[in-house]
Design a protein around this motif. Sequence first.
Motif, PDB file in Angstrom:
ATOM      1  N   GLU A  24      18.656  95.774 111.034  1.00 44.85           N
ATOM      2  CA  GLU A  24      19.015  96.432 109.765  1.00 44.85           C
ATOM      3  C   GLU A  24      19.169  95.322 108.724  1.00 44.85           C
ATOM      4  O   GLU A  24      19.456  94.173 109.071  1.00 44.85           O
TER       5      GLU A  24
ATOM      6  N   ALA B 175      21.371  95.468 106.410  1.00 43.88           N
ATOM      7  CA  ALA B 175      22.763  95.543 105.957  1.00 43.88           C
ATOM      8  C   ALA B 175      23.546  94.250 106.195  1.00 43.88           C
ATOM      9  O   ALA B 175      24.326  93.822 105.332  1.00 43.88           O
TER      10      ALA B 175
ATOM     11  N   GLU C 279      12.289  99.971 120.035  1.00 39.00           N
ATOM     12  CA  GLU C 279      12.535 101.374 120.402  1.00 39.00           C
ATOM     13  C   GLU C 279      11.920 101.678 121.765  1.00 39.00           C
ATOM     14  O   GLU C 279      10.796 101.265 122.055  1.00 39.00           O
TER      15      GLU C 279
ATOM     16  N   PHE D  69       6.883 107.735 111.893  1.00 36.68           N
ATOM     17  CA  PHE D  69       8.274 108.210 111.884  1.00 36.68           C
ATOM     18  C   PHE D  69       9.186 107.218 112.606  1.00 36.68           C
ATOM     19  O   PHE D  69      10.224 106.814 112.093  1.00 36.68           O
ATOM     20  N   ARG D  70       8.808 106.850 113.826  1.00 41.81           N
ATOM     21  CA  ARG D  70       9.628 105.883 114.571  1.00 41.81           C
ATOM     22  C   ARG D  70       8.723 104.771 115.094  1.00 41.81           C
ATOM     23  O   ARG D  70       7.870 104.995 115.934  1.00 41.81           O
ATOM     24  N   THR D  71       8.913 103.579 114.539  1.00 38.78           N
ATOM     25  CA  THR D  71       8.085 102.436 114.915  1.00 38.78           C
ATOM     26  C   THR D  71       9.001 101.260 115.264  1.00 38.78           C
ATOM     27  O   THR D  71      10.210 101.327 115.045  1.00 38.78           O
TER      28      THR D  71
ATOM     29  N   PHE E 238       9.587  98.315 110.802  1.00 32.97           N
ATOM     30  CA  PHE E 238       9.603  99.265 109.684  1.00 32.97           C
ATOM     31  C   PHE E 238      10.375  98.652 108.525  1.00 32.97           C
ATOM     32  O   PHE E 238      10.920  97.563 108.645  1.00 32.97           O
TER      33      PHE E 238
ATOM     34  N   GLU F 181      18.293  99.866 101.775  1.00 27.00           N
ATOM     35  CA  GLU F 181      19.714 100.045 102.074  1.00 27.00           C
ATOM     36  C   GLU F 181      20.593  99.634 100.904  1.00 27.00           C
ATOM     37  O   GLU F 181      20.335  98.633 100.222  1.00 27.00           O
TER      38      GLU F 181
ATOM     39  N   TYR G 212      30.006 101.456 114.176  1.00 23.07           N
ATOM     40  CA  TYR G 212      30.689 100.963 112.981  1.00 23.07           C
ATOM     41  C   TYR G 212      31.157 102.093 112.061  1.00 23.07           C
ATOM     42  O   TYR G 212      31.835 101.840 111.072  1.00 23.07           O
TER      43      TYR G 212
ATOM     44  N   LEU H  37      15.938 111.767 108.073  1.00 26.30           N
ATOM     45  CA  LEU H  37      15.149 111.058 107.075  1.00 26.30           C
ATOM     46  C   LEU H  37      15.945 109.857 106.567  1.00 26.30           C
ATOM     47  O   LEU H  37      15.395 108.778 106.351  1.00 26.30           O
ATOM     48  N   GLU H  38      17.227 110.052 106.398  1.00 31.17           N
ATOM     49  CA  GLU H  38      18.101 109.003 105.869  1.00 31.17           C
ATOM     50  C   GLU H  38      19.519 109.245 106.371  1.00 31.17           C
ATOM     51  O   GLU H  38      19.915 110.401 106.567  1.00 31.17           O
ATOM     52  N   GLY H  39      20.272 108.170 106.562  1.00 27.59           N
ATOM     53  CA  GLY H  39      21.674 108.312 106.960  1.00 27.59           C
ATOM     54  C   GLY H  39      22.573 107.773 105.858  1.00 27.59           C
ATOM     55  O   GLY H  39      22.252 106.749 105.238  1.00 27.59           O
TER      56      GLY H  39
ATOM     57  N   ALA I  45      17.907 104.280 104.120  1.00 24.06           N
ATOM     58  CA  ALA I  45      16.679 105.076 104.264  1.00 24.06           C
ATOM     59  C   ALA I  45      15.550 104.229 104.815  1.00 24.06           C
ATOM     60  O   ALA I  45      15.536 103.003 104.646  1.00 24.06           O
ATOM     61  N   GLY I  46      14.598 104.873 105.452  1.00 19.34           N
ATOM     62  CA  GLY I  46      13.400 104.182 105.935  1.00 19.34           C
ATOM     63  C   GLY I  46      12.266 104.412 104.947  1.00 19.34           C
ATOM     64  O   GLY I  46      12.020 105.546 104.538  1.00 19.34           O
TER      65      GLY I  46
HETATM   66  N1  GAP Z   1      22.111 100.221 108.483  1.00 17.35           N
HETATM   67  C1  GAP Z   1      22.218 101.532 109.011  1.00 17.35           C
HETATM   68  C2  GAP Z   1      21.030 101.952 109.706  1.00 17.35           C
HETATM   69  O1  GAP Z   1      20.111 101.191 109.935  1.00 17.35           O
HETATM   70  P1  GAP Z   1      19.915 104.004 110.896  1.00 17.35           P
HETATM   71  O2  GAP Z   1      20.304 105.461 110.889  1.00 17.35           O
HETATM   72  O3  GAP Z   1      19.731 103.353 112.218  1.00 17.35           O
HETATM   73  O4  GAP Z   1      21.025 103.279 110.037  1.00 17.35           O
HETATM   74  C3  GAP Z   1      18.528 104.283 108.733  1.00 17.35           C
HETATM   75  O5  GAP Z   1      18.587 103.839 110.061  1.00 17.35           O
HETATM   76  C4  GAP Z   1      17.144 104.858 108.427  1.00 17.35           C
HETATM   77  O6  GAP Z   1      16.149 103.886 108.769  1.00 17.35           O
HETATM   78  C5  GAP Z   1      16.773 106.091 109.247  1.00 17.35           C
HETATM   79  O7  GAP Z   1      17.282 107.263 108.664  1.00 17.35           O
HETATM   80  C6  GAP Z   1      15.258 106.042 109.176  1.00 17.35           C
HETATM   81  O8  GAP Z   1      14.781 106.546 107.956  1.00 17.35           O
HETATM   82  C7  GAP Z   1      14.983 104.539 109.224  1.00 17.35           C
HETATM   83  N2  GAP Z   1      14.675 104.106 110.614  1.00 17.35           N
HETATM   84  C8  GAP Z   1      15.551 103.774 111.570  1.00 17.35           C
HETATM   85  N3  GAP Z   1      14.906 103.419 112.706  1.00 17.35           N
HETATM   86  C9  GAP Z   1      13.589 103.525 112.435  1.00 17.35           C
HETATM   87  C10 GAP Z   1      12.391 103.304 113.204  1.00 17.35           C
HETATM   88  N4  GAP Z   1      12.421 102.864 114.453  1.00 17.35           N
HETATM   89  N5  GAP Z   1      11.197 103.529 112.604  1.00 17.35           N
HETATM   90  C11 GAP Z   1      11.132 103.966 111.316  1.00 17.35           C
HETATM   91  N6  GAP Z   1      12.222 104.179 110.554  1.00 17.35           N
HETATM   92  C12 GAP Z   1      13.435 103.970 111.094  1.00 17.35           C
END
Ligand code: GAP
Length: 448
Positions: free
Chosen positions: A145, A147, A179, A187-189, A192, A196, A244, A262-264, A304-305
């Motif tokens: 991340e 962050a 992952e 969507f999940r890679t 990425f 933030e 956390y 989509l986003e947290g 967000a991603g």
């Molecule tokens: N810093 C907090 C954090 O990273 P997260 O919910 O793990 O929180 C936030 O990730 C956003 O990042 C997700 O909502 C998604 O949009 C994107 N994201 C997380 N893992 C991803 C992945 N493996 N591939 C693509 N996007 C990803």
Amino acid sequence: MPAKVDMDKIVSLCKRRGFVFPSSEIYGGLASCWDYGPVGVELKRNVKEAWWKVMVHERDDVVGLDTSIMMHPGVWAASGHIDSFTDPLVECKSCHLRWRADAIEGEKCPKCGGELTEPRMFNLMFKTSMGPVEEEASTVYLRPETAQGIFVNFENVVTTSRKKLPLGIGQIGKSFRNEITPGNFIFRTREFEHMELEYFVKPGTDEKWLDYWVKERFDWYVRLGVKKENLRLRQHGKDELAHYAKDCYDVEYLFPMGWSELEGIANRGDFDLTQHAKCSGKELSYRDAEAGEKYVPYVIEPSAGVDRSVLAFLVDAYEEEEVEGEKRTVLHLHHSLAPIKVAVLPLSRNEKLTPLAKEVFKRLCPSFVTDYDDSQSIGRRYRRQDEIGTPFCVTIDFESLEDKQVTIRERDSLAQIRVPIEGLEKVIEAKFKGEAFDASTLWATRQK
Ligand code: GAP
């Protein structure tokens, strides 16, 4: 309610029109890695710019940052990622495929029905070694991340920006996660991009700011054209909160595989600053001179991603419709996201039309991302521009040589207006600003 389009159609459009290609394709590809093509890179840049504009540039309480991907290993010990950034993994004893234990139903391998191992916790951080010696001391991680780069710079930013709390620090950049089950296209890679914001607030005001950011972020997608009925909010249950987080909401989108995150937007409390202060030995608190107070700020984090947003915008914009007996595929992308804003299309490749068409192209280029295309029939060229979401096509025909006028065709309504070349950029500018595309005074082939 299923989404209106299959993922296969999105993947195929992306390949066919140059949005996204499989990575290393000529070598057979690399699982879950993707490359953005000529129009994909423009869309992705536009998504990031749309985020940066409202989250950083248009606010006086947020500044930007760009930190390194590799950080001191102590960062990840302090942040809890070494101990807690794990997923439960099971392996099939027959075909050796690995699965996330919490994502499969039943006790057998979903692929071959084989027996599964007991779950073990698998850390999602990629490790690499820094420097020429491959030993434990030189192990570093690729950040999962962005962050943490913000938290460890909190003091630097507060001091140099001379801002008061509440203060946000925004960052866009690559993150990496090993992952267990990547998939569903982009969507999940494992690699990425994150967008933030860490928004530092006085403890006690955190719940109010969490509500504020949840609404802001939901509305951001709606303002960029995503249909409200395809978005929803979901609060995390206590048992699913990250290590956390005190509280967290997901903005979910109705992707082709169903409702997914989509986003947290999380309330991280003072977890990160407290941990980094403890582990680094540096005080990370905020002194409010006016109020005569000192405290460790709480943090609200909209995260967000980029790639996941790109996918949501593509899915939401996709439409197949019938126009005068013919099928048309169109991306109704918001104009600020559209990779190409205007396409200049001479009716045919002709020695008389080309110089005027090139002149029009040169005229528009400085103001808009403009495409010039004179190959194949005009119908096929319109179809290509519709499929990449180009809001306006400008056509130069033989009459244009006489009257120095061109036709502008609007993507969504298919209405057409004829306007002078002189001042064309101003007309298009006005349309982007929302001026009605009034075909009635001129002529229209079709209006919705
Ligand atoms: N810093 C907090 C954090 O990273 P997260 O919910 O793990 O929180 C936030 O990730 C956003 O990042 C997700 O909502 C998604 O949009 C994107 N994201 C997380 N893992 C991803 C992945 N493996 N591939 C693509 N996007 C990803």
